[in-house]
Design a protein around this motif. Structure first.
Motif, short mmCIF file in Angstrom:
data_model
loop_
_atom_site.label_atom_id
_atom_site.label_comp_id
_atom_site.label_asym_id
_atom_site.label_seq_id
_atom_site.Cartn_x
_atom_site.Cartn_y
_atom_site.Cartn_z
N ASN A 113 0.84 -1.19 0.00
CA ASN A 113 0.00 0.00 0.00
C ASN A 113 0.87 1.24 0.00
O ASN A 113 2.07 1.19 0.25
CB ASN A 113 -1.02 -0.01 1.15
CG ASN A 113 -0.39 0.16 2.50
OD1 ASN A 113 0.45 1.03 2.70
ND2 ASN A 113 -0.80 -0.65 3.44
N VAL A 114 0.25 2.36 -0.30
CA VAL A 114 1.00 3.59 -0.46
C VAL A 114 1.70 4.00 0.83
O VAL A 114 2.81 4.51 0.80
CB VAL A 114 0.09 4.71 -1.02
CG1 VAL A 114 -0.89 5.21 0.01
CG2 VAL A 114 0.92 5.86 -1.58
N LEU A 115 1.09 3.75 1.98
CA LEU A 115 1.73 4.11 3.24
C LEU A 115 3.02 3.32 3.43
O LEU A 115 4.04 3.88 3.84
CB LEU A 115 0.77 3.86 4.41
CG LEU A 115 1.32 4.20 5.78
CD1 LEU A 115 1.73 5.68 5.87
CD2 LEU A 115 0.31 3.88 6.86
N GLN A 116 3.00 2.02 3.11
CA GLN A 116 4.21 1.22 3.22
C GLN A 116 5.31 1.79 2.32
O GLN A 116 6.47 1.87 2.72
CB GLN A 116 3.93 -0.23 2.82
CG GLN A 116 3.08 -0.99 3.80
CD GLN A 116 2.62 -2.32 3.25
OE1 GLN A 116 2.47 -2.49 2.04
NE2 GLN A 116 2.39 -3.28 4.13
N ARG A 117 4.92 2.15 1.10
CA ARG A 117 5.92 2.69 0.17
C ARG A 117 6.50 4.00 0.66
O ARG A 117 7.70 4.23 0.56
CB ARG A 117 5.30 2.89 -1.21
CG ARG A 117 5.20 1.59 -1.97
CD ARG A 117 4.90 1.77 -3.42
NE ARG A 117 5.76 2.70 -4.11
CZ ARG A 117 5.46 3.24 -5.28
NH1 ARG A 117 4.33 2.93 -5.89
NH2 ARG A 117 6.29 4.08 -5.86
N VAL A 118 5.66 4.88 1.20
CA VAL A 118 6.14 6.16 1.70
C VAL A 118 7.10 5.93 2.87
O VAL A 118 8.17 6.55 2.93
CB VAL A 118 4.97 7.07 2.11
CG1 VAL A 118 5.45 8.27 2.91
CG2 VAL A 118 4.20 7.54 0.88
N LEU A 119 6.75 5.02 3.76
CA LEU A 119 7.61 4.75 4.91
C LEU A 119 8.94 4.12 4.50
O LEU A 119 9.92 4.21 5.24
CB LEU A 119 6.88 3.84 5.91
CG LEU A 119 5.70 4.51 6.64
CD1 LEU A 119 4.96 3.49 7.49
CD2 LEU A 119 6.17 5.69 7.48
N GLN A 120 8.99 3.49 3.32
CA GLN A 120 10.23 2.87 2.85
C GLN A 120 11.14 3.85 2.11
O GLN A 120 12.30 3.54 1.86
CB GLN A 120 9.91 1.68 1.94
CG GLN A 120 9.34 0.51 2.70
CD GLN A 120 8.84 -0.60 1.79
OE1 GLN A 120 8.89 -0.51 0.57
NE2 GLN A 120 8.33 -1.66 2.39
N LEU A 121 10.62 5.03 1.78
CA LEU A 121 11.47 6.01 1.12
C LEU A 121 12.61 6.39 2.07
O LEU A 121 12.37 6.68 3.24
CB LEU A 121 10.69 7.28 0.76
CG LEU A 121 9.70 7.16 -0.38
CD1 LEU A 121 8.85 8.42 -0.48
CD2 LEU A 121 10.42 6.90 -1.70
N PRO A 122 13.85 6.40 1.59
CA PRO A 122 14.98 6.71 2.47
C PRO A 122 14.82 8.03 3.22
O PRO A 122 15.14 8.10 4.41
CB PRO A 122 16.17 6.75 1.51
CG PRO A 122 15.78 5.80 0.43
CD PRO A 122 14.31 6.00 0.24
N VAL A 123 14.31 9.06 2.57
CA VAL A 123 14.16 10.35 3.25
C VAL A 123 13.17 10.24 4.41
O VAL A 123 13.37 10.84 5.47
CB VAL A 123 13.75 11.47 2.25
CG1 VAL A 123 12.33 11.29 1.75
CG2 VAL A 123 13.91 12.84 2.88
#
Length: 101
Positions: free
Chosen positions: A9-19
């Protein structure tokens, strides 16, 4: 990066962004060291954390039936958000670097 898969899901992807992940790690370290250094703050934080956990569990239990009914709409919204995130990742390369870089 491609649009979200079935389980992602999009939240997982955002949390995985290095920044984002490096910012979260920094905040967690600061929070933990503050609790260690100040016992009074630690006791207040512990009470708050228990309250948040209880409220979170209650909220999940109460919204579960609604979420089940809205699953098709949520899947579409998630897919659109993932596509938007793909676009942001292409246009803003800095999202792929930790905060200190």
């Amino acid at each position: 990066p491609l649009a979200c898969g079935v389980q992602e899901n999009v939240l997982q992807r955002v949390l995985q962004l290095p920044v984002v992940s490096s910012t979260c790690e920094s905040l967690q370290r600061t929070y933990a060291s503050t609790k260690e250094a100040h016992p009074l703050v630690a006791s207040v934080c512990d009470v708050y954390e228990r309250g948040v956990q209880g409220a979170g569990a209650l909220a999940m239990w109460s919204v579960e039936p609604v979420v089940r009914r809205l699953e098709p709409q949520l899947a579409v919204a998630n897919d659109l958000a993932c596509r938007g995130l793909d676009h942001l990742e292409e246009k803003i390369p800095a999202l792929q670097y930790p905060v200190d870089k």
